[in-house]
Design a protein around this motif. Structure first.
Motif, short mmCIF file in Angstrom:
data_model
loop_
_atom_site.label_atom_id
_atom_site.label_comp_id
_atom_site.label_asym_id
_atom_site.label_seq_id
_atom_site.Cartn_x
_atom_site.Cartn_y
_atom_site.Cartn_z
N ARG A 532 0.83 -1.21 0.00
CA ARG A 532 0.00 0.00 0.00
C ARG A 532 0.87 1.25 0.00
O ARG A 532 0.59 2.21 -0.73
N ASP A 554 -3.54 6.43 6.19
CA ASP A 554 -4.25 5.57 5.24
C ASP A 554 -4.78 4.31 5.95
O ASP A 554 -4.06 3.64 6.69
N VAL A 556 -6.75 1.79 4.16
CA VAL A 556 -7.20 0.79 3.19
C VAL A 556 -6.50 -0.54 3.50
O VAL A 556 -5.27 -0.61 3.54
N SER A 594 -11.73 0.04 2.94
CA SER A 594 -11.31 1.17 3.76
C SER A 594 -11.86 1.01 5.18
O SER A 594 -13.07 1.01 5.38
N THR A 596 -12.43 2.77 7.93
CA THR A 596 -12.71 4.00 8.68
C THR A 596 -13.58 3.66 9.88
O THR A 596 -14.22 2.61 9.94
N SER A 599 -17.27 2.89 9.00
CA SER A 599 -17.57 1.85 8.03
C SER A 599 -18.29 0.66 8.67
O SER A 599 -17.77 0.03 9.61
N THR A 720 -3.12 -2.25 8.05
CA THR A 720 -3.23 -0.97 7.35
C THR A 720 -2.04 -0.09 7.71
O THR A 720 -1.40 -0.28 8.74
#
Length: 811
Positions: A532, A554, A556, A594, A596, A599, A720
């Motif tokens: 990533r 980040d 993801v 993702s 977050t 989510s 991540t």
């Protein structure tokens, strides 16, 4: 200490304790202005504090500078320093008695381990003994720096015995004087915290013992790069007995630690200046692992001899991650294979004799006396072979025919603090490499950037030379071919300088490709973070510090994307159903990975992954071994991923993968409804994945609301870039993450940004106990606030030498 009773008794206890704690903490709170007399100083040292409690220290000589650094570390973090040296010296029971060690985040097995048991285990490892040898063999100039630092710590202790931090008064003891060996013990302790090889090997022993001759299953569960042994049943039975405590302890200490770092050359930078970014992944402690400060030495009006800013470790001098006027550096764990376990055959008539390639030798013996508060001391004999300590002696059910010994690079005398000091003073790449040549353990990846736009990478530390890549199970200690052949020369370790792409990145991944001739490790992290990082950095031709700051945040998960792509046929089959599992499957099919805090698919995915792992492993490993195997989760991620990606795997002979996914989705649905309610929009990742920063004494119920920070929603997961690692023995509470975010642009002077997850101070009532946490949680960075120009003019602390006798006589 026991957790206080609940109900009315706890309320009364809390009501009485809080005002007493407030009074104790207020009297010992740090003072950021005025003058302090510090005997031992040759000249006055000034300390400018910025608005977040970051000091900038100015001294005329290095000795005074390190005295001041020791004084300031003790000023803010004395109890943390004392706990760390006790933790790594095996002396916790002297304070906590026979009760479990006071760290809430540790695993169930570890919390069941008495302080005295843990102390014995640490002494068996011999961390402090290695520190003693290292000090004896250190050059005199290194000893002098250590003595100066310790002098500063001890001056603070002597001056503040009546106003010590409240933890000392609550626990009714005083700190002992600080010694150079205490500092080196903390330095050596990082070798334990950043190594997963020992835990992983003990885990594989226990698994091999359970599985017997089922080589197919054992091979599937081993780290991807490790070769399977020819006969699993040959695993020594006695070694597995040592796993009960040692596996639990080591899994707790090592799980999830890693780090990200990358360097951008001047050719790829938007400003033409090199950029370095680093976020070390460590246990989320309160106070922080790091203490930020600037250190400057040089006579007035003359060029400075030492000028560095960055993250220091309370208990040790110098700056461990940071920059000086010409270079910047960051660090990640290299995870090289730094241990070996050996089966040692005992003589049938004399168990103190063990077999070597040249015949029978007698073990070395020493007595360790573990003092226990309120109880009789625990007396233990620690035995050692030519390889190292007899680890299996920790188990009361040790074998009478063989024992298990440990060889570990951290037992070697080395000069880690000399390496750090010379890195602090390095001005170019050759000097940087010369500094790193002193480093021993743990193995670390160092990234470099300089004011001329150059970037570089070097591995540092002792890498054992082996005749071949070792198996995961213990080697026969009586065979000469199993001995290490020394250590790889520093000049032959992997390194890189100014690659054509203009970027170097490190995320605990394999350091070198197959062309590198030496074995390094089986225990690297999965590739998801480094992939990533590389993808994002490659998206722009020119990169700025803002781009680096965004990448540090980040969330993801490439692992989630990869696994969901493999499970797509099964999810599509589930999505066709109208039941609750169908709605969950449809959400996962449309998710971008993702993680977050808002989510819903992120919460569903991680709960599903948890269920799938349990469904696969519980029947094979049982309730004791399964959590242990998952504890250092990132090492088992690839083996389990390989199983889940293959619908024809033998693991799905009894139940098809499609059926298993459908069943686990139903279980996730029922679990979420039970814990979060039927409304789908309430199933947000941040509601179940949370972060709480706990003080070690937060286990006292009345103290927790006062001392802890959180819980707060936590983004990311264990792979991540913005790490949100949680243990699968205790989902989904984050325990490891970015212990520091640091970005520096190598301009003249360098421009830097930083943030800690809590604050600078370890004192509960200090304004800097938690003041950086909101910024850290929001993904914000502080910019250049450590410089003297930004320091608050009204917050200047002066450390003065003791007046001369003639000065005292003056009226």
């Amino acid at each position: 200490m026991e957790t206080p009773r609940t109900g009315l008794a706890a309320i009364l206890f809390s009501a009485l304790l809080k005002p007493l704690l407030f009074l104790a903490a207020r009297s010992s709170a740090p003072r950021y202005a005025g003058e302090r007399v510090v005997p031992g100083l040759e000249r006055t040292v000034t300390v400018h504090w910025d608005d977040y409690g970051v000091p900038r220290v100015r001294a005329e000589g290095e000795r005074d500078l390190f005295i001041a650094q020791g004084y300031l570390h003790a000023h803010e973090r004395l109890w943390q320093m004392d706990m760390n040296r006790r933790f790594l010296s095996g002396r916790l029971a002297e304070i906590f008695g026979s009760f479990p060690v006071p760290w809430r985040e540790l695993s169930v097995q570890f919390r069941a381990c008495r302080s005295a048991d843990f102390d014995y285990f640490v002494r068996l490892l011999g961390i402090r003994r290695s520190a003693e040898v290292a000090f004896e063999r250190s050059p005199e100039d290194d000893r002098e720096r250590l003595r100066a630092y310790c002098e500063g710590v001890n001056r603070y202790i002597e001056d503040n015995l009546k106003r010590l931090p409240w933890e000392f008064r609550l626990l009714r003891y005083e700190p002992e004087p600080w010694s150079p060996v205490d500092t080196l013990t903390i330095a050596k302790g990082f070798a334990l915290l950043l190594s997963t090889a020992l835990f992983s090997r003990l885990n594989m022993i226990a698994i091999a013992r359970r599985l017997g001759d089922q080589n197919e299953i054992f091979s599937a569960l081993r780290p991807r790069s490790a070769a399977a042994p020819a006969v699993v049943a040959a695993a020594w039975d006695g070694a597995a007995r040592a796993w009960t405590f040692t596996g639990a302890i080591l899994g707790d200490l090592a799980a999830g630690h890693g780090s990200n770092a990358w360097a951008v050359s001047g050719k790829r930078s938007a400003t033409g200046k090199a950029i370095l970014a680093n976020d070390p992944h460590l246990r989320m402690t309160l106070p922080s692992v790091w203490y930020l400060m600037g250190l400057r030495a040089g006579p007035a009006g003359q060029p400075v001899s030492y000028d560095v800013w960055g993250a220091s470790i309370p208990g040790a001098p110098c700056i461990h991650i940071g920059h000086n006027r010409r270079i910047a550096w960051g660090v990640t764990a290299a995870l090289c294979d730094d241990v070996e376990l050996y089966r040692e055959r005992l003589h049938r008539l004399d168990p103190e004799l063990y077999l070597t390639p040249t015949g029978w030798e007698r073990m070395e013996r020493r007595e360790e006396v573990v003092r226990v508060r309120g109880a009789a001391p625990l007396r233990k004999i620690v035995r050692s072979t030519r390889h190292g300590p007899v680890l299996s002696d920790f188990s009361e059910a040790a074998s009478s025919t063989e024992v298990l010994s440990l060889r570990w690079t951290a037992h070697e005398a080395s000069q880690e603090l000399a390496a750090v000091y010379h890195v602090n003073r390095a001005e170019d790449w050759p000097a940087f490499l010369r500094a790193l040549s002193h480093h021993g353990a743990p193995t670390l990846n160092y990234l470099f950037a300089d004011i001329d736009g150059n970037i570089g990478y070097s591995l540092a530390g002792k890498v054992p030379l082996r005749a071949a890549a070792p198996p995961l199970l213990p080697l026969e200690g009586w065979r000469k071919e199993n001995d290490w052949l020394g250590y790889a020369p520093f000049e032959e370790l992997p390194r890189l300088f100014n690659p054509p792409e203009g970027i170097i990145a490190s995320a605990n991944h394999p350091i070198a490709d197959a062309s590198y001739p030496r074995y390094l490790s089986h225990f690297f992290e999965p590739p998801y973070r480094i992939e990533r990082i590389r993808r994002v950095l490659a998206e722009k031709r020119e990169l700025s510090p803002d781009d680096c700051a965004a990448l540090q945040l980040d969330v993801v998960s490439l692992h989630a994307r990869e696994l969901l792509a493999a499970l797509r046929p099964d999810l599509e089959a589930a999505a066709a159903r109208r039941q609750g599992e169908g709605e969950l499957a449809r959400l996962l099919l449309g998710w971008d990975g993702s993680c977050t805090v808002d989510s819903v698919p992120a919460a569903i995915f991680h709960a599903l992954h948890q269920k799938l792992m349990a469904a696969l492993l519980l029947p094979v490993l049982g309730e004791e071994l399964m959590p242990a195997y998952l504890e250092v989760f990132n090492q088992c991620l690839l083996p389990l991923g390989d199983i889940l990606k293959d619908p024809e795997s033998p693991w799905f002979r009894r139940v098809s993968r499609t059926t298993l996914v459908s069943r686990c989705l139903r279980e996730v649905h029922d679990e979420m409804v039970f814990s979060l309610g039927p409304e789908l929009d309430r199933w947000r990742w941040g509601r179940i994945h949370t972060l709480t920063l706990d003080h070690p004494l937060s286990r006292v119920a009345a103290l927790k609301p006062l001392l802890s920070i959180g819980p707060s929603p936590a983004p990311g997961d264990g792979v991540t870039v913005n790490l949100g690692f949680y243990r699968h023995s205790n989902p989904y509470r984050q325990v490891v993450g970015a212990s520091l975010r640091f970005i520096v642009e190598l301009d003249s002077p360098p421009r830097f940004r930083y943030v800690l997850p809590s604050g600078q101070s370890g004192h509960w009532l200090s304004p800097h106990y938690r003041d950086q946490h909101p910024l850290w949680a929001q993904g914000r960075l502080l910019s250049d606030s450590g410089t003297e120009a930004r320091a608050s003019a009204h917050r200047v602390l002066t450390l003065s030498p003791e007046p001369l006798e003639e000065d005292r006589r003056r009226p």
